[in-house]
Write an enzyme that holds these catalytic residues in place. Structure first.
Site, short mmCIF file in Angstrom:
data_model
loop_
_atom_site.label_atom_id
_atom_site.label_comp_id
_atom_site.label_asym_id
_atom_site.label_seq_id
_atom_site.Cartn_x
_atom_site.Cartn_y
_atom_site.Cartn_z
N THR A 1 10.26 -8.02 0.79
CA THR A 1 9.71 -9.37 0.86
C THR A 1 10.15 -10.24 -0.31
OG1 THR A 1 7.77 -8.64 2.11
CG2 THR A 1 7.55 -10.70 0.89
N THR B 1 7.09 -3.85 0.03
CA THR B 1 5.80 -3.24 -0.29
C THR B 1 5.31 -2.23 0.74
OG1 THR B 1 4.53 -5.03 0.77
CG2 THR B 1 5.10 -5.29 -1.57
N CYS C 1 -9.69 12.40 2.50
CA CYS C 1 -10.56 11.53 1.73
C CYS C 1 -9.75 10.77 0.68
CB CYS C 1 -11.65 12.33 1.04
SG CYS C 1 -12.74 13.21 2.19
#
Length: 331
Positions: free
Chosen positions: A16, A94, A267
């Site tokens: 980007t 990203t 998690c």
């Protein structure tokens, strides 16, 4: 490291930060060096001397592959070993920035220079973009002094390359290192087969999140596809449906065929400890090795670096559970 002795390579891969508008949306664009030099002329604070290299073609990071990881690692090595650079700032999209940071952390072990990845959530030239603050910020932290190894600089923060994760898709503070337990044994001196000089090749890998209803047939199909390593995202501290005899049999078959079975926690701040629950012990006994508190990005990059170096199943399992660069140990 002052500006007078910083010999910086700016390596542009696309993303980007350098995109420009095309007929169907933003597209990676070449010619970023000229834009960078024009914008730097407006800066009042000193920046280190640098030279520029652009990988061709520039990529949207959603298209990154293992081959691109190897190309980036080779370009960094060339800039350091042959070009005399003692620091690298690597510009990257990203979407997969955390994956590349992790992979490069293991591909560049022992190189001895700081490699700082950065990018932007908005293209350079767009009003309010974070592109120039991120790029010039990365250059300045290198100038002030950064430890050797791979890092990510974003939104004013310098982050560990093998711990970072993208958490947000629409904010400048998109990346962070979550507090996961990291208490693995350090690897100690590394053999040449694991450092930046090792020849590596692409290797088929897969990631399988465990979920209620996961089927043995899915695992069998992945193994039949020719994968060399399977990263299983387990529940909690390393549990899974150990009451499913067919699934356990599929894991045993996969391991017997030479597939490295690695486990991490689903998690976001979890880690693997197979000793807590009987269900975790059953997975360990089926051949899984613990990724401790590694992120998905780190575990995948580590599997790639180890298997891609041609190590055997047993050798990969030995090194996978040991800390190589801070991915599994330290604060």
């Amino acid at each position: 490291m002052s500006s007078s002795n910083t010999r910086l390579l700016v390596l542009y891969t696309g993303g980007t930060i350098g995109m420009q508008q095309g007929p169907s949306g933003l597209l990676p664009a070449s010619g970023f060096e000229e834009r960078l030099r024009t914008r730097q002329a407006l800066e009042t604070e000193a920046l280190p001397d640098w030279h520029f290299r652009e990988l061709s073609p520039p990529l949207d990071s959603a298209d990154m592959t293992q081959a691109n990881w190897l190309e980036m690692a080779a370009a960094v090595r060339q800039g350091v070993v042959d070009g005399g650079c003692n620091a690298v700032v690597l510009l990257h999209g990203t979407d997969t920035l955390a994956y590349s940071a992790a992979a490069l952390s293991f591909l560049l072990l022992g190189l001895g220079v700081p490699v700082v990845l950065t990018g932007a959530m908005l293209p350079a030239g767009v009003e309010g973009s974070d592109a120039w603050p991120n790029l010039f910020g990365a250059m300045r932290v290198v100038q002030r002094g950064v430890p050797a190894g791979v890092h990510l600089y974003f939104n004013g923060a310098l982050l560990h390359g093998a711990r970072v994760t993208k958490l947000r898709s629409d904010a400048f503070d998109a990346f962070d290192c979550l507090p996961r337990p990291r208490n693995a044994a350090p690897a100690g001196p590394l053999p040449v087969s694991l450092d930046h000089r090792a020849v590596r090749r692409s290797v088929p890998l897969a990631v399988l999140p465990l979920h209620p209803g996961v089927r043995a047939e899915t695992l069998d199909a992945l193994v039949d596809s020719g994968i060399r390593g399977l990263l299983l995202e387990c529940y909690g501290s390393g549990t899974g449906p150990s009451g499913d005899a067919r699934l356990l049999d599929a894991l045993h078959r996969a391991h017997a065929r030479g597939v490295v079975l690695a486990a991490i926690s689903q998690c976001s701040a979890g880690h693997i400890d197979f000793e807590v629950y009987a269900t975790g012990s059953a997975l360990r006994d089926a051949g899984l090795v613990s990724g401790g508190g590694m992120t998905r990005e780190a575990a995948l990059g580590k599997l790639f670096a180890l298997l891609g170096a041609g190590l055997s199943q047993a050798e990969v399992e030995y090194w996978f559970v040991r800390d190589l660069c801070g991915e599994m140990a330290g604060p």
